[in-house]
Design a protein around this motif. Structure first.
Motif, PDB file in Angstrom:
ATOM      1  N   ASN A  98       0.842  -1.193   0.000  1.00 19.81           N
ATOM      2  CA  ASN A  98       0.000   0.000   0.000  1.00 19.81           C
ATOM      3  C   ASN A  98       0.876   1.240   0.000  1.00 19.81           C
ATOM      4  O   ASN A  98       1.947   1.260   0.619  1.00 19.81           O
ATOM      5  CB  ASN A  98      -0.869   0.052   1.260  1.00 19.81           C
ATOM      6  N   VAL A  99       0.417   2.295  -0.665  1.00 22.80           N
ATOM      7  CA  VAL A  99       1.046   3.610  -0.565  1.00 22.80           C
ATOM      8  C   VAL A  99       0.080   4.475   0.238  1.00 22.80           C
ATOM      9  O   VAL A  99      -1.074   4.668  -0.184  1.00 22.80           O
ATOM     10  CB  VAL A  99       1.308   4.226  -1.956  1.00 22.80           C
ATOM     11  N   GLU A 100       0.509   4.965   1.406  1.00 22.12           N
ATOM     12  CA  GLU A 100      -0.378   5.668   2.324  1.00 22.12           C
ATOM     13  C   GLU A 100       0.215   7.008   2.738  1.00 22.12           C
ATOM     14  O   GLU A 100       1.444   7.158   2.813  1.00 22.12           O
ATOM     15  CB  GLU A 100      -0.619   4.805   3.567  1.00 22.12           C
ATOM     16  N   ALA A 101      -0.643   7.964   3.006  1.00 22.59           N
ATOM     17  CA  ALA A 101      -0.211   9.289   3.444  1.00 22.59           C
ATOM     18  C   ALA A 101       0.185   9.235   4.922  1.00 22.59           C
ATOM     19  O   ALA A 101      -0.657   9.013   5.785  1.00 22.59           O
ATOM     20  CB  ALA A 101      -1.321  10.309   3.229  1.00 22.59           C
ATOM     21  N   GLY A 102       1.469   9.431   5.207  1.00 25.70           N
ATOM     22  CA  GLY A 102       1.928   9.453   6.594  1.00 25.70           C
ATOM     23  C   GLY A 102       1.561  10.750   7.282  1.00 25.70           C
ATOM     24  O   GLY A 102       1.432  10.805   8.511  1.00 25.70           O
ATOM     25  N   THR A 103       1.424  11.805   6.488  1.00 25.08           N
ATOM     26  CA  THR A 103       0.953  13.113   6.952  1.00 25.08           C
ATOM     27  C   THR A 103       0.059  13.671   5.849  1.00 25.08           C
ATOM     28  O   THR A 103      -0.061  13.071   4.777  1.00 25.08           O
ATOM     29  CB  THR A 103       2.121  14.093   7.169  1.00 25.08           C
ATOM     30  N   ASP A 104      -0.553  14.819   6.077  1.00 21.45           N
ATOM     31  CA  ASP A 104      -1.166  15.525   4.953  1.00 21.45           C
ATOM     32  C   ASP A 104      -0.069  15.721   3.922  1.00 21.45           C
ATOM     33  O   ASP A 104       1.060  16.123   4.271  1.00 21.45           O
ATOM     34  CB  ASP A 104      -1.711  16.884   5.398  1.00 21.45           C
ATOM     35  N   CYS A 105      -0.354  15.438   2.682  1.00 17.31           N
ATOM     36  CA  CYS A 105       0.719  15.491   1.686  1.00 17.31           C
ATOM     37  C   CYS A 105       0.203  15.897   0.309  1.00 17.31           C
ATOM     38  O   CYS A 105      -0.996  15.869   0.040  1.00 17.31           O
ATOM     39  CB  CYS A 105       1.442  14.149   1.603  1.00 17.31           C
ATOM     40  N   VAL A 106       1.164  16.268  -0.538  1.00 22.04           N
ATOM     41  CA  VAL A 106       0.889  16.617  -1.929  1.00 22.04           C
ATOM     42  C   VAL A 106       1.823  15.777  -2.795  1.00 22.04           C
ATOM     43  O   VAL A 106       3.024  15.695  -2.520  1.00 22.04           O
ATOM     44  CB  VAL A 106       1.117  18.117  -2.213  1.00 22.04           C
ATOM     45  N   VAL A 107       1.279  15.147  -3.833  1.00 24.57           N
ATOM     46  CA  VAL A 107       2.056  14.238  -4.676  1.00 24.57           C
ATOM     47  C   VAL A 107       1.868  14.590  -6.146  1.00 24.57           C
ATOM     48  O   VAL A 107       0.753  14.894  -6.592  1.00 24.57           O
ATOM     49  CB  VAL A 107       1.627  12.774  -4.435  1.00 24.57           C
ATOM     50  N   LEU A 108       2.963  14.558  -6.874  1.00 23.06           N
ATOM     51  CA  LEU A 108       2.945  14.751  -8.323  1.00 23.06           C
ATOM     52  C   LEU A 108       2.976  13.384  -9.003  1.00 23.06           C
ATOM     53  O   LEU A 108       3.779  12.525  -8.636  1.00 23.06           O
ATOM     54  CB  LEU A 108       4.163  15.560  -8.768  1.00 23.06           C
ATOM     55  N   TYR A 109       2.100  13.177  -9.988  1.00 17.17           N
ATOM     56  CA  TYR A 109       2.092  11.937 -10.764  1.00 17.17           C
ATOM     57  C   TYR A 109       2.468  12.245 -12.215  1.00 17.17           C
ATOM     58  O   TYR A 109       1.952  13.189 -12.811  1.00 17.17           O
ATOM     59  CB  TYR A 109       0.710  11.284 -10.732  1.00 17.17           C
ATOM     60  N   VAL A 110       3.373  11.426 -12.755  1.00 18.82           N
ATOM     61  CA  VAL A 110       3.785  11.548 -14.152  1.00 18.82           C
ATOM     62  C   VAL A 110       3.781  10.160 -14.769  1.00 18.82           C
ATOM     63  O   VAL A 110       4.284   9.200 -14.165  1.00 18.82           O
ATOM     64  CB  VAL A 110       5.201  12.153 -14.283  1.00 18.82           C
ATOM     65  N   GLU A 111       3.220  10.037 -15.962  1.00 17.98           N
ATOM     66  CA  GLU A 111       3.195   8.740 -16.641  1.00 17.98           C
ATOM     67  C   GLU A 111       4.619   8.308 -16.956  1.00 17.98           C
ATOM     68  O   GLU A 111       5.393   9.040 -17.577  1.00 17.98           O
ATOM     69  CB  GLU A 111       2.362   8.817 -17.923  1.00 17.98           C
ATOM     70  N   ILE A 112       4.968   7.108 -16.531  1.00 18.25           N
ATOM     71  CA  ILE A 112       6.354   6.639 -16.584  1.00 18.25           C
ATOM     72  C   ILE A 112       6.899   6.576 -18.011  1.00 18.25           C
ATOM     73  O   ILE A 112       8.081   6.847 -18.251  1.00 18.25           O
ATOM     74  CB  ILE A 112       6.491   5.256 -15.907  1.00 18.25           C
ATOM     75  N   VAL A 113       6.051   6.244 -18.984  1.00 18.05           N
ATOM     76  CA  VAL A 113       6.529   6.118 -20.358  1.00 18.05           C
ATOM     77  C   VAL A 113       7.034   7.459 -20.877  1.00 18.05           C
ATOM     78  O   VAL A 113       7.954   7.516 -21.706  1.00 18.05           O
ATOM     79  CB  VAL A 113       5.419   5.546 -21.278  1.00 18.05           C
ATOM     80  N   GLN A 114       6.483   8.566 -20.384  1.00 18.44           N
ATOM     81  CA  GLN A 114       6.936   9.892 -20.817  1.00 18.44           C
ATOM     82  C   GLN A 114       8.299  10.247 -20.227  1.00 18.44           C
ATOM     83  O   GLN A 114       9.011  11.090 -20.765  1.00 18.44           O
ATOM     84  CB  GLN A 114       5.909  10.952 -20.415  1.00 18.44           C
ATOM     85  N   LEU A 115       8.638   9.591 -19.115  1.00 20.18           N
ATOM     86  CA  LEU A 115       9.937   9.844 -18.500  1.00 20.18           C
ATOM     87  C   LEU A 115      11.027   8.948 -19.062  1.00 20.18           C
ATOM     88  O   LEU A 115      12.215   9.262 -18.967  1.00 20.18           O
ATOM     89  CB  LEU A 115       9.849   9.624 -16.980  1.00 20.18           C
TER      90      LEU A 115
END
Length: 222
Positions: A98-115
């Protein structure tokens, strides 16, 4: 993408040797999304798939594995500028945790194929990004191998000493402060919290270490 976030992103190994102007231009080529989460919220469930790499912009994110009995085991903590999900996104496999928020947080998502592929503009710094991706995956593999080394030690004391030795080596000091509380360290070393606390107490009484909360001093060269 605001300047504060760009500066945070640039601290990630993925954007090494790419300056602020190039990084800003790069995100003009990429389809990206910024999401906010409350503490305790789940970003990605074990078993889900995602085409995206995530980069923490604010707060911190926990990577947590749940066992058969529903007990949580901390695998890693991602702080601002840290990324997660690269391997799962690249090979399309379901998340094993699982990926869980340990605190209030902000996350950027980028499609891996573009990177991992050149953009249509053939930007020179995009080529640098691809090289950085290979290095990042190599470092991620190194991290997982190190964790495997810890948890396969024959005794709890061996796990603790090897972990502290590596932290001391990275800090070039026998005095280290780790970014995990006692429960998180127990999860990371795959042991019971009470057993960990008892073993630390024994090690201190035997003169191997001193400690206070998450600060440790190695008394002997181990």
């Amino acid at each position: 993408m605001n300047k504060e976030y760009i500066k945070t992103i640039m601290k990630n190994r993925l954007f090494a040797h790419i300056d602020e102007q190039e990084c800003t231009a790069l995100f003009g080529c990429l389809d990206s999304e910024v999401k906010s989460y409350a503490k305790g919220e789940t970003l990605i469930l074990q078993g889900e798939t995602s085409k995206n790499l995530g980069i923490v912009l604010k707060g911190h994110v926990h990577l947590v594995r749940y066992d058969y009995y529903g007990r949580a085991h901390l695998v890693a903590t991602c702080l601002p500028s840290d990324s997660f999900g690269e391997v799962y996104a690249l090979n399309g496999s379901p998340f094993a945790l699982n990926v869980e928020a340990g605190t209030d947080c902000v996350v950027l998502y980028v499609e891996i194929v573009q990177l991992s592929t050149m953009c249509h503009k053939m930007c020179s710094f995009h080529n640098q990004l691809i090289q950085n991706m290979l290095i990042l995956l190599s470092k991620r593999n190194e991290y997982l191998n190190r964790k495997l080394t810890y948890i396969t030690q024959p005794t709890l004391r061996d796990k603790i000493l090897m972990f502290l030795k590596d932290e001391a080596s990275k800090a070039h000091s026998q005095s280290v402060t780790i970014d995990m509380n006692r429960q998180q360290l127990a999860d990371y070393l795959n042991c019971d919290r009470s057993a960990l606390s008892n073993e630390l107490s024994k090690m201190a009484s035997e003169g191997l270490i001193t400690y206070h909360k998450n600060h440790f001093q190695l008394i002997e060269v181990i």
